[in-house]
Design an enzyme around this catalytic site. Structure first.
Site, PDB file in Angstrom:
ATOM      1  N   GLY A  54       0.777  -1.243   0.000  1.00 27.70           N
ATOM      2  CA  GLY A  54       0.000   0.000   0.000  1.00 27.70           C
ATOM      3  C   GLY A  54       0.802   1.283   0.000  1.00 27.70           C
ATOM      4  CD  GLU A 108       1.367   0.137   7.173  1.00 26.75           C
ATOM      5  OE1 GLU A 108       1.090   0.373   5.978  1.00 26.75           O
ATOM      6  OE2 GLU A 108       1.000  -0.890   7.739  1.00 26.75           O
ATOM      7  CG  ASP A 109      -1.106   1.722   3.068  1.00 25.22           C
ATOM      8  OD1 ASP A 109      -0.822   1.270   4.195  1.00 25.22           O
ATOM      9  OD2 ASP A 109      -1.764   1.074   2.231  1.00 25.22           O
ATOM     10  CG  ASP A 112      -8.390  -0.314   9.797  1.00 22.47           C
ATOM     11  OD1 ASP A 112      -8.790  -1.105  10.663  1.00 22.47           O
ATOM     12  OD2 ASP A 112      -9.155   0.203   8.958  1.00 22.47           O
ATOM     13  CE  LYS A 140      -9.751   3.249   7.466  1.00 18.29           C
ATOM     14  NZ  LYS A 140     -10.259   1.929   7.001  1.00 18.29           N
ATOM     15  CG  PHE A 161     -12.345   0.085   2.532  1.00 20.38           C
ATOM     16  CD1 PHE A 161     -11.431  -0.649   3.260  1.00 20.38           C
ATOM     17  CD2 PHE A 161     -12.273   0.055   1.147  1.00 20.38           C
ATOM     18  CE1 PHE A 161     -10.461  -1.418   2.631  1.00 20.38           C
ATOM     19  CE2 PHE A 161     -11.312  -0.711   0.501  1.00 20.38           C
ATOM     20  CZ  PHE A 161     -10.398  -1.442   1.250  1.00 20.38           C
ATOM     21  CB  VAL A 162      -9.899   5.504   1.996  1.00 17.37           C
ATOM     22  CG1 VAL A 162     -10.818   6.322   2.893  1.00 17.37           C
ATOM     23  CG2 VAL A 162      -8.667   5.058   2.776  1.00 17.37           C
ATOM     24  CG  ASP A 168      -5.554  -3.190  -2.086  1.00 11.26           C
ATOM     25  OD1 ASP A 168      -5.022  -2.794  -1.029  1.00 11.26           O
ATOM     26  OD2 ASP A 168      -5.997  -4.346  -2.215  1.00 11.26           O
ATOM     27  NE  ARG A 174      -2.084  -2.714  -4.386  1.00 12.42           N
ATOM     28  CZ  ARG A 174      -2.181  -2.905  -3.064  1.00 12.42           C
ATOM     29  NH1 ARG A 174      -2.089  -1.879  -2.249  1.00 12.42           N
ATOM     30  NH2 ARG A 174      -2.382  -4.111  -2.586  1.00 12.42           N
TER      31      ARG A 174
HETATM   32  P1  IMP Z   1      -4.213  -2.563  10.380  1.00  7.09           P
HETATM   33  O1  IMP Z   1      -3.248  -3.673  10.631  1.00  7.09           O
HETATM   34  O2  IMP Z   1      -5.611  -2.867  10.881  1.00  7.09           O
HETATM   35  O3  IMP Z   1      -3.752  -1.231  10.928  1.00  7.09           O
HETATM   36  O4  IMP Z   1      -4.370  -2.417   8.807  1.00  7.09           O
HETATM   37  C1  IMP Z   1      -3.354  -1.833   8.107  1.00  7.09           C
HETATM   38  C2  IMP Z   1      -3.279  -2.276   6.659  1.00  7.09           C
HETATM   39  O5  IMP Z   1      -4.562  -2.649   6.163  1.00  7.09           O
HETATM   40  C3  IMP Z   1      -2.817  -1.131   5.803  1.00  7.09           C
HETATM   41  O6  IMP Z   1      -1.432  -1.167   5.603  1.00  7.09           O
HETATM   42  C4  IMP Z   1      -3.584  -1.321   4.514  1.00  7.09           C
HETATM   43  O7  IMP Z   1      -2.847  -2.135   3.636  1.00  7.09           O
HETATM   44  C5  IMP Z   1      -4.832  -2.031   4.928  1.00  7.09           C
HETATM   45  N1  IMP Z   1      -5.958  -1.076   5.106  1.00  7.09           N
HETATM   46  C6  IMP Z   1      -6.478  -0.606   6.259  1.00  7.09           C
HETATM   47  N2  IMP Z   1      -7.495   0.238   6.049  1.00  7.09           N
HETATM   48  C7  IMP Z   1      -7.640   0.299   4.703  1.00  7.09           C
HETATM   49  C8  IMP Z   1      -8.528   1.062   3.860  1.00  7.09           C
HETATM   50  O8  IMP Z   1      -9.406   1.849   4.283  1.00  7.09           O
HETATM   51  N3  IMP Z   1      -8.338   0.886   2.518  1.00  7.09           N
HETATM   52  C9  IMP Z   1      -7.403   0.053   1.995  1.00  7.09           C
HETATM   53  N4  IMP Z   1      -6.544  -0.657   2.757  1.00  7.09           N
HETATM   54  C10 IMP Z   1      -6.668  -0.527   4.105  1.00  7.09           C
HETATM   55 MG    MG Z   2      -0.458  -1.609   3.814  1.00  2.00          MG
END
Ligand code: IMP
Ligand code: MG
Length: 185
Positions: A54, A108-109, A112, A140, A161-162, A168, A174
Site C-alpha cells: 500500500g 505505512e499507507d 487502521d 483511523k 474504507f478508502v 486498494d 492503487r
Molecule cells: P491494520 O493492521 O488494521 O492497521 O491495517 C493496516 C493495513 O490494512 C494497511 O497497511 C492497509 O494495507 C490495509 N488497510 C487498512 N485500512 C484500509 C482502507 O481503508 N483501505 C485500503 N486498505 C486498508
Molecule cells: Mg499496507
C-alpha cells in the site's frame, strides 16, 4: 477497469467510491512531512522502510520530499482481505540491511486497527536500532487499538474504507492519483 462517472465517482468490483482527499491536498501534506523529516534527521541518514504494497506511492513521494541523505528499503506484509483487517499479519518479503545503530522510519499507507504497525514496531524494537519512528499517510483514530505515536502523520480520517494513492480494494484502485472513500448509499 475503473469506471469514472460524470460526478467523478469510481467503481471497483462491487463497490462505489466518491472523491475524498485530492492530489493537491496530498502533495501539500507530503511536502510538509518530508520537510519535517529533513529537519529532524539533519546530518543523519535515516533508513526509510516502505511497507508494501500500500505505501509504495506515498513512500515514493515522501522520499522525494526529503532533502537529506536517506536509504530506502522494502518490506512486504499482508493482513487485509476485502475491506476487513484480519489481524493475522504475514511477513512475505524484506530487503533490509543490518539495523544496528540505524535511524529507522517505518512508512505505512494507512493505520487502521494498528495490528500491522504494532507487529513491525515490535520486530524492529528487538534490533539494536538507534531510533524507531512511524510515518503514515492516514490514521483511523476510531479503529486504532495501540498506543504507538505516529510521528509523521498525513491525515486523520473517519473509520471508513478508502482507496487510491496506493491503497486498494481487492488489489484494485492503487493507481488512482487521489483518495476515494466508500459510497455507502
Ligand atoms: P491494520 O493492521 O488494521 O492497521 O491495517 C493496516 C493495513 O490494512 C494497511 O497497511 C492497509 O494495507 C490495509 N488497510 C487498512 N485500512 C484500509 C482502507 O481503508 N483501505 C485500503 N486498505 C486498508
Ligand atoms: Mg499496507
Amino acid at each position: 477497469m475503473d469506471i469514472k462517472s460524470p460526478n467523478n465517482n469510481v467503481q471497483l468490483g462491487d463497490l462505489h467510491f466518491k472523491p475524498f482527499i485530492s492530489t493537491s491536498e496530498i502533495q501539500k501534506r507530503v511536502a510538509e512531512l518530508g520537510q519535517q523529516i529533513s529537519t529532524d534527521f539533519e546530518g543523519k541518514c535515516p533508513l526509510i522502510v516502505c511497507i508494501l504494497n500500500g505505501s509504495f506511492i506515498f513512500c515514493s513521494d515522501l522520499v522525494r520530499a526529503i532533502q537529506i541523505d536517506c536509504e530506502v528499503q522494502f518490506m512486504k506484509v499482508s493482513s487485509y482481505e476485502g475491506t476487513t483487517s484480519t489481524g493475522n499479519i504475514k511477513p512475505i518479503f524484506n530487503s533490509l540491511p543490518k539495523l544496528d545503530g540505524r535511524e529507522v522510519i517505518l512508512v505505512e499507507d494507512i493505520i487502521d486497527q494498528g495490528h500491522t504497525i504494532d507487529y513491525l514496531y515490535r520486530i524492529f524494537q528487538e534490533s539494536p536500532v538507534a531510533s524507531l519512528r512511524i510515518a503514515s499517510l492516514l490514521l483511523k483514530p476510531a479503529a486504532y487499538k495501540y498506543t504507538h505515536t505516529i510521528d509523521y502523520l498525513g491525515f486523520e480520517i473517519p473509520n471508513d474504507f478508502v482507496v487510491g494513492y496506493g491503497l486498494d480494494y481487492n488489489q484494485m484502485g492503487r493507481n488512482l492519483p487521489q483518495l476515494y472513500t466508500l459510497q455507502k448509499d
